[in-house]
Design a protein around this motif. Structure first.
Motif, PDB file in Angstrom:
ATOM      1  N   UNK A   1      53.834  49.429  40.799  1.00 48.48           N
ATOM      2  CA  UNK A   1      52.935  48.300  41.024  1.00 48.48           C
ATOM      3  C   UNK A   1      52.592  47.672  39.675  1.00 48.48           C
ATOM      4  N   UNK A   2      52.788  46.363  39.566  1.00 51.54           N
ATOM      5  CA  UNK A   2      52.411  45.657  38.333  1.00 51.54           C
ATOM      6  C   UNK A   2      51.012  45.077  38.497  1.00 51.54           C
ATOM      7  N   UNK A   3      50.219  45.148  37.426  1.00 54.21           N
ATOM      8  CA  UNK A   3      48.891  44.536  37.422  1.00 54.21           C
ATOM      9  C   UNK A   3      48.898  43.419  36.377  1.00 54.21           C
ATOM     10  N   UNK A   4      48.661  42.188  36.841  1.00 61.35           N
ATOM     11  CA  UNK A   4      48.588  41.066  35.915  1.00 61.35           C
ATOM     12  C   UNK A   4      47.178  40.485  35.961  1.00 61.35           C
ATOM     13  N   UNK A   5      46.886  39.580  35.040  1.00 59.03           N
ATOM     14  CA  UNK A   5      45.568  38.952  35.039  1.00 59.03           C
ATOM     15  C   UNK A   5      45.171  38.581  33.631  1.00 59.03           C
ATOM     16  N   UNK A   6      44.208  37.648  33.510  1.00 61.62           N
ATOM     17  CA  UNK A   6      43.820  37.185  32.189  1.00 61.62           C
ATOM     18  C   UNK A   6      43.166  38.266  31.336  1.00 61.62           C
ATOM     19  N   UNK A   7      43.096  38.011  30.045  1.00 63.89           N
ATOM     20  CA  UNK A   7      42.433  38.919  29.118  1.00 63.89           C
ATOM     21  C   UNK A   7      40.966  39.101  29.524  1.00 63.89           C
ATOM     22  N   UNK A   8      40.513  40.337  29.537  1.00 68.88           N
ATOM     23  CA  UNK A   8      39.119  40.625  29.875  1.00 68.88           C
ATOM     24  C   UNK A   8      38.864  40.716  31.366  1.00 68.88           C
ATOM     25  N   UNK A   9      39.919  40.670  32.184  1.00 70.92           N
ATOM     26  CA  UNK A   9      39.709  40.682  33.645  1.00 70.92           C
ATOM     27  C   UNK A   9      39.503  42.084  34.204  1.00 70.92           C
ATOM     28  N   UNK A  10      39.783  43.132  33.392  1.00 73.39           N
ATOM     29  CA  UNK A  10      39.517  44.495  33.864  1.00 73.39           C
ATOM     30  C   UNK A  10      40.742  45.384  34.012  1.00 73.39           C
ATOM     31  N   UNK A  11      41.885  44.932  33.523  1.00 71.15           N
ATOM     32  CA  UNK A  11      43.134  45.696  33.706  1.00 71.15           C
ATOM     33  C   UNK A  11      43.076  47.050  32.993  1.00 71.15           C
ATOM     34  N   UNK A  12      42.595  47.043  31.739  1.00 74.90           N
ATOM     35  CA  UNK A  12      42.500  48.317  31.001  1.00 74.90           C
ATOM     36  C   UNK A  12      41.479  49.232  31.661  1.00 74.90           C
ATOM     37  N   UNK A  13      40.419  48.649  32.181  1.00 78.01           N
ATOM     38  CA  UNK A  13      39.396  49.455  32.871  1.00 78.01           C
ATOM     39  C   UNK A  13      40.007  50.132  34.094  1.00 78.01           C
ATOM     40  N   UNK A  14      40.872  49.414  34.784  1.00 77.45           N
ATOM     41  CA  UNK A  14      41.544  49.998  35.956  1.00 77.45           C
ATOM     42  C   UNK A  14      42.401  51.195  35.536  1.00 77.45           C
TER      43      UNK A  14
ATOM     44  N   UNK B   1      57.760  46.846  42.787  1.00 76.13           N
ATOM     45  CA  UNK B   1      57.694  46.782  44.243  1.00 76.13           C
ATOM     46  C   UNK B   1      56.585  45.845  44.700  1.00 76.13           C
ATOM     47  N   UNK B   2      55.534  45.748  43.878  1.00 77.02           N
ATOM     48  CA  UNK B   2      54.354  44.993  44.281  1.00 77.02           C
ATOM     49  C   UNK B   2      53.645  44.496  43.031  1.00 77.02           C
ATOM     50  N   UNK B   3      53.028  43.318  43.149  1.00 76.74           N
ATOM     51  CA  UNK B   3      52.253  42.789  42.024  1.00 76.74           C
ATOM     52  C   UNK B   3      50.837  42.524  42.517  1.00 76.74           C
ATOM     53  N   UNK B   4      49.844  43.004  41.773  1.00 79.19           N
ATOM     54  CA  UNK B   4      48.451  42.704  42.102  1.00 79.19           C
ATOM     55  C   UNK B   4      47.831  42.005  40.904  1.00 79.19           C
ATOM     56  N   UNK B   5      46.782  41.245  41.173  1.00 77.57           N
ATOM     57  CA  UNK B   5      46.185  40.431  40.114  1.00 77.57           C
ATOM     58  C   UNK B   5      44.714  40.767  39.945  1.00 77.57           C
TER      59      UNK B   5
END
Ligand code: ATP
Length: 243
Positions: A56-69, A230-234
């Motif tokens: 699963x890929x996680x995309x999103x702008x800087x500061x959106x919480x990806x590292x926190x996830x 397989x899947x991309x989430x934002x």
């Protein structure tokens, strides 16, 4: 450690038996960071299930919480509420030392530029992992066989400064797979690579995900490599949505 078995998918356990377990199951996780009035919502009711063998890929702008996830999935940060299970094990019920041991044995981490130890050969980077984690008879994979699997068997004796960026990243991926983890957490694996190497590395991650039946979560800004997933989430302002 008790394994709760929730989702109807199949994976391998420590003992090699097969049971029905999600590689990662985050349910309704909330996380606020900072102090006093300066707090931000890093995760806002985030739920994410990743099956063994799924990337699963996680995309999103800087500061959106990806590292926190990634930090919450990797037992590095405890959410304020919600639940987090890796391979059926409830991370939030673990004490600190237990979580550290669990991380070593069940979760692989791959970072931007490999994060290798400068003085160690490729093979020794992998051996160190099994040395650190080798308790209670847990089996780690053979370092040379694993390096061969990622196309680096012939460079097992090289130190990081004798390897290219893509090769360092391959060593980092092999190292993360040493313990046959349930979950692979990957942070910007292509940030330091050119386009061709980026494709190779993400292809390798996708193949290893399928073949090792590991659940992989990859944070990336590289929209060019999303087709291998397989899947991309934002992530947007701490909220996770399918893309
Ligand atoms: N230790 C901290 N204390 C306070 N706020 C924090 C802390 N760490 C992160 N934040 C904030 O939490 C939010 C989520 O940050 P996070 O690092 O998870 O985002 P990100 O999507 O990974 O960003 P990037 O793509 O830039 O790495 C941001 O608003 C960030 O400023």
């Amino acid at each position: 450690m008790s394994a709760r078995r929730d989702s109807a998918v199949t994976t391998a356990t420590d003992t090699g038996t097969r049971i029905d377990t999600a590689a990662l199951e985050i349910v309704d996780a909330n996380l606020r960071l900072g102090d006093g009035e300066q707090t931000v919502t890093a995760l806002d009711a985030v739920s994410l299930t990743v099956r063994p063998g799924e990337m699963v890929a996680v995309v999103g702008p800087s500061g959106s919480g990806k590292s926190s996830l990634l930090a919450v999935a990797g037992a590095l940060t405890t959410p304020d509420s919600g639940s987090v299970r890796v391979g059926g094990h409830d991370l939030l019920s673990m004490k600190k030392a237990e979580a550290a041991r669990f991380r070593l044995e069940h979760i692989g981490f791959v970072f931007q530029s490999g994060n290798l130890i400068p003085s160690l050969t490729a093979a020794d980077q992998l051996r160190l992992t099994s040395h650190l984690g080798n308790t209670k008879g847990r089996k780690f994979r053979d370092p040379i066989a694993l390096l061969e699997q990622v196309g680096l068997g012939h460079k097992a004796d090289r130190r990081p400064d004798q390897l290219s960026g893509g090769e360092r990243q391959r060593v980092g991926i092999a190292r993360a797979l040493m313990s046959t983890p349930s979950l692979l957490l990957v942070d910007e694996p292509t940030a330091a690579l050119d386009r061709a190497r980026s494709h190779e590395i993400v292809q390798l991650l996708a193949r290893e995900t399928r073949e090792s039946l590991v659940g992989t979560v990859m944070v990336t800004h590289d929209y060019d490599v999303l087709d291998y997933c397989d899947r991309v989430v934002e992530m947007t302002d701490g909220r996770l949505t399918p893309r």
